[in-house]
Scaffold this motif. Structure first.
Motif, PDB file in Angstrom:
ATOM      1  N   VAL A  35       2.622   9.453  -4.000  1.00 35.79           N
ATOM      2  CA  VAL A  35       1.895  10.686  -4.296  1.00 35.79           C
ATOM      3  C   VAL A  35       0.418  10.528  -3.967  1.00 35.79           C
ATOM      4  CG1 VAL A  35       1.136  12.205  -6.184  1.00 35.79           C
ATOM      5  CG2 VAL A  35       3.533  11.496  -6.030  1.00 35.79           C
ATOM      6  N   ALA A  36      -0.143   9.355  -4.268  1.00 35.34           N
ATOM      7  CA  ALA A  36      -1.566   9.125  -4.002  1.00 35.34           C
ATOM      8  C   ALA A  36      -1.835   7.634  -3.915  1.00 35.34           C
ATOM      9  CB  ALA A  36      -2.438   9.753  -5.094  1.00 35.34           C
ATOM     10  N   SER A  37      -2.923   7.302  -3.214  1.00 28.78           N
ATOM     11  CA  SER A  37      -3.377   5.913  -3.108  1.00 28.78           C
ATOM     12  C   SER A  37      -4.895   5.885  -3.222  1.00 28.78           C
ATOM     13  CB  SER A  37      -2.951   5.297  -1.776  1.00 28.78           C
ATOM     14  OG  SER A  37      -3.490   3.986  -1.635  1.00 28.78           O
ATOM     15  N   GLY A  38      -5.401   4.988  -4.037  1.00 29.90           N
ATOM     16  CA  GLY A  38      -6.836   4.795  -4.102  1.00 29.90           C
ATOM     17  C   GLY A  38      -7.340   4.035  -2.883  1.00 29.90           C
ATOM     18  N   VAL A  39      -8.645   4.165  -2.636  1.00 27.91           N
ATOM     19  CA  VAL A  39      -9.303   3.469  -1.520  1.00 27.91           C
ATOM     20  C   VAL A  39     -10.122   2.344  -2.132  1.00 27.91           C
ATOM     21  CG1 VAL A  39     -10.819   3.702   0.477  1.00 27.91           C
ATOM     22  CG2 VAL A  39      -9.363   5.620  -0.216  1.00 27.91           C
ATOM     23  N   CYS A  40      -9.672   1.114  -1.915  1.00 30.33           N
ATOM     24  CA  CYS A  40     -10.161  -0.032  -2.677  1.00 30.33           C
ATOM     25  C   CYS A  40     -11.027  -0.958  -1.817  1.00 30.33           C
ATOM     26  CB  CYS A  40      -8.960  -0.797  -3.235  1.00 30.33           C
ATOM     27  SG  CYS A  40      -9.379  -2.167  -4.312  1.00 30.33           S
ATOM     28  N   HIS A  41     -12.016  -1.601  -2.456  1.00 26.86           N
ATOM     29  CA  HIS A  41     -12.886  -2.548  -1.751  1.00 26.86           C
ATOM     30  C   HIS A  41     -12.109  -3.737  -1.206  1.00 26.86           C
ATOM     31  CE1 HIS A  41     -17.097  -1.165  -2.613  1.00 26.86           C
ATOM     32  NE2 HIS A  41     -17.266  -1.864  -1.517  1.00 26.86           N
ATOM     33  N   SER A  42     -11.050  -4.152  -1.892  1.00 30.40           N
ATOM     34  CA  SER A  42     -10.260  -5.270  -1.386  1.00 30.40           C
ATOM     35  C   SER A  42      -9.706  -4.951  -0.009  1.00 30.40           C
ATOM     36  CB  SER A  42      -9.110  -5.586  -2.350  1.00 30.40           C
ATOM     37  OG  SER A  42      -9.609  -5.960  -3.615  1.00 30.40           O
ATOM     38  N   CYS A  43      -9.210  -3.730   0.149  1.00 31.26           N
ATOM     39  CA  CYS A  43      -8.701  -3.311   1.461  1.00 31.26           C
ATOM     40  C   CYS A  43      -9.834  -3.193   2.472  1.00 31.26           C
ATOM     41  CB  CYS A  43      -7.966  -1.989   1.334  1.00 31.26           C
ATOM     42  SG  CYS A  43      -6.446  -2.088   0.374  1.00 31.26           S
ATOM     43  N   LEU A  44     -11.006  -2.778   2.015  1.00 30.01           N
ATOM     44  CA  LEU A  44     -12.156  -2.679   2.912  1.00 30.01           C
ATOM     45  C   LEU A  44     -12.495  -4.050   3.502  1.00 30.01           C
ATOM     46  CD1 LEU A  44     -14.509  -1.077   4.170  1.00 30.01           C
ATOM     47  CD2 LEU A  44     -15.796  -1.479   2.049  1.00 30.01           C
ATOM     48  N   HIS A  45     -12.349  -5.104   2.711  1.00 26.84           N
ATOM     49  CA  HIS A  45     -12.620  -6.448   3.216  1.00 26.84           C
ATOM     50  C   HIS A  45     -11.673  -6.827   4.350  1.00 26.84           C
ATOM     51  CE1 HIS A  45     -15.736  -7.440   0.452  1.00 26.84           C
ATOM     52  NE2 HIS A  45     -14.982  -7.419  -0.633  1.00 26.84           N
TER      53      HIS A  45
END
Length: 363
Positions: A35-45
């Motif tokens: 339904v939804a996914s957050g945008v996380c700093h871990s993924c940004l790395h």
């Protein structure tokens, strides 16, 4: 079945929308319609290459929510139609850390990109596509049953996605990792999505003062909205002097919710005697910060790491939902902007620029 998903082929390059095959759930696994996914700093790395050793191609996303669509053999707790929050730290059920309630420290965690037992559940033209944890940027995902935590169906499932990482990590860093008590003082360094939830955890414990620290004034505005009693911009004020002015002796706990090693060094230097620094933020691969052992010994100060807020998602996720339903935890207010799935690159740009508390990809 086939799904269209953003795939990161190389760091620092736009993700490519690709049609990939997704497996049916195997033994002990469930397939979840996201339904939804957050945008996380871990993924940004992983996205910007600051963390090395990430296998490519890969589907990102470690914070999300959805509805169970199918279950494999051996699943006893979930059924199709259940509302779930996705945990990136499923309980293996075998090692001592999972038995103690710390699945993020599991001794049987598979290598990044893979499922337990090896292999992936995404494939493109016969080749494996890796998972970043649960890979919540997929409109459908296959995860272990233990990674899909049942939550009450009367809570907005779109908002529940944020409980999957940032809410639980930030809140738990104060309540669990720092074990803060009423009347103790705390500084939160980094007032993004995780830091704002650390502030909410501090409010819940009755801490005072609650000091939000950030180099961006817009983040300090948000910190006050979420319960910070004081704020400091270290580019405009001397952090250590201001903390001493507010507390007289330093803070009982500092929560470093940003992956900047200078903030980790500062978090140690603003501690009172017997104070604890909780390191939440992930710096780039190989980055370190200096520690003076005399500073630790002379005041019995401590530095501790916190992974997933020292939390057990099976216990914490439903509790966070109950707190939000009771009006004791702000979730909707965390969402700065909603994105379509094909706007994931723009969501990362905004995150890196410090423009948002939390971006939310909605399917």
């Amino acid at each position: 079945m086939q799904i269209t998903v953003p795939v990161l082929l190389k760091p620092n390059e736009p993700m490519k929308m690709m049609e990939v095959d997704i497996d049916d759930p195997g033994f002990g696994e469930v397939r979840v319609k996201m339904v939804a996914s957050g945008v996380c700093h871990s993924c940004l790395h992983a996205y910007d290459g600051s963390h090395t050793g990430i296998p490519m191609p890969i589907v990102l996303g470690d914070e999300g929510s959805g509805i169970v669509e199918a279950v494999g053999e051996g699943c006893d707790n979930l059924k199709p139609g259940d509302h779930v929050i996705i945990s990136w730290a499923p309980d293996c059920g075998a090692c001592k850390y999972c038995a103690l309630g710390f699945p993020s420290l599991c001794l049987n965690t598979p290598p990044i990109g893979k499922m337990a037992g090896g292999g992936t559940r995404f494939h493109y033209q016969g080749s494996d596509v890796n998972h970043y944890g649960p890979a919540t940027y997929g409109p459908y995902i296959v995860v272990p049953e233990a990674a899909a935590v049942w939550v009450r169906p009367d809570f907005p499932l779109e908002l529940a996605a944020l409980i999957g990482c940032s809410v639980t990590t930030g809140f738990g860093s104060v309540v669990n990792s720092a074990a803060l008590r009423a009347g103790q003082s705390v500084a939160i360094l980094g007032c993004g999505g995780v830091g704002l939830n650390a502030i909410q955890g501090a409010v819940a414990t009755g801490a005072y003062p609650i000091i939000g620290v950030d180099v961006l004034d817009n983040k300090l505005d948000m910190a006050r909205e979420f319960g910070a009693t004081h704020t400091i911009n270290p580019t405009k004020q001397n952090l250590q002097d201001e903390v001493l002015r507010l507390t007289g002796h330093g803070v009982d706990a500092s929560i470093v919710a940003v992956g900047a090693t200078i903030a980790m060094e500062q978090g140690l230097h603003i501690l009172a005697k017997q104070g604890v620094e909780v390191v939440l933020g992930l710096p780039g691969t190989g980055q370190t910060f200096p520690v003076d052992p005399a500073l630790l010994m002379s005041g019995e100060r401590r530095i501790v790491g916190s992974r997933y807020g020292s939390s057990n998602p099976m216990v914490e996720f439903p509790k966070m939902v109950d707190l939000a339903m009771a009006g004791r935890l702000k979730i909707e207010e965390l969402v700065t902007k909603r994105y379509d799935l094909d706007e994931a690159d723009e969501a990362f740009r905004a995150l890196a620029a410090g423009e948002q508390a939390r971006g939310l990809i909605v399917f």
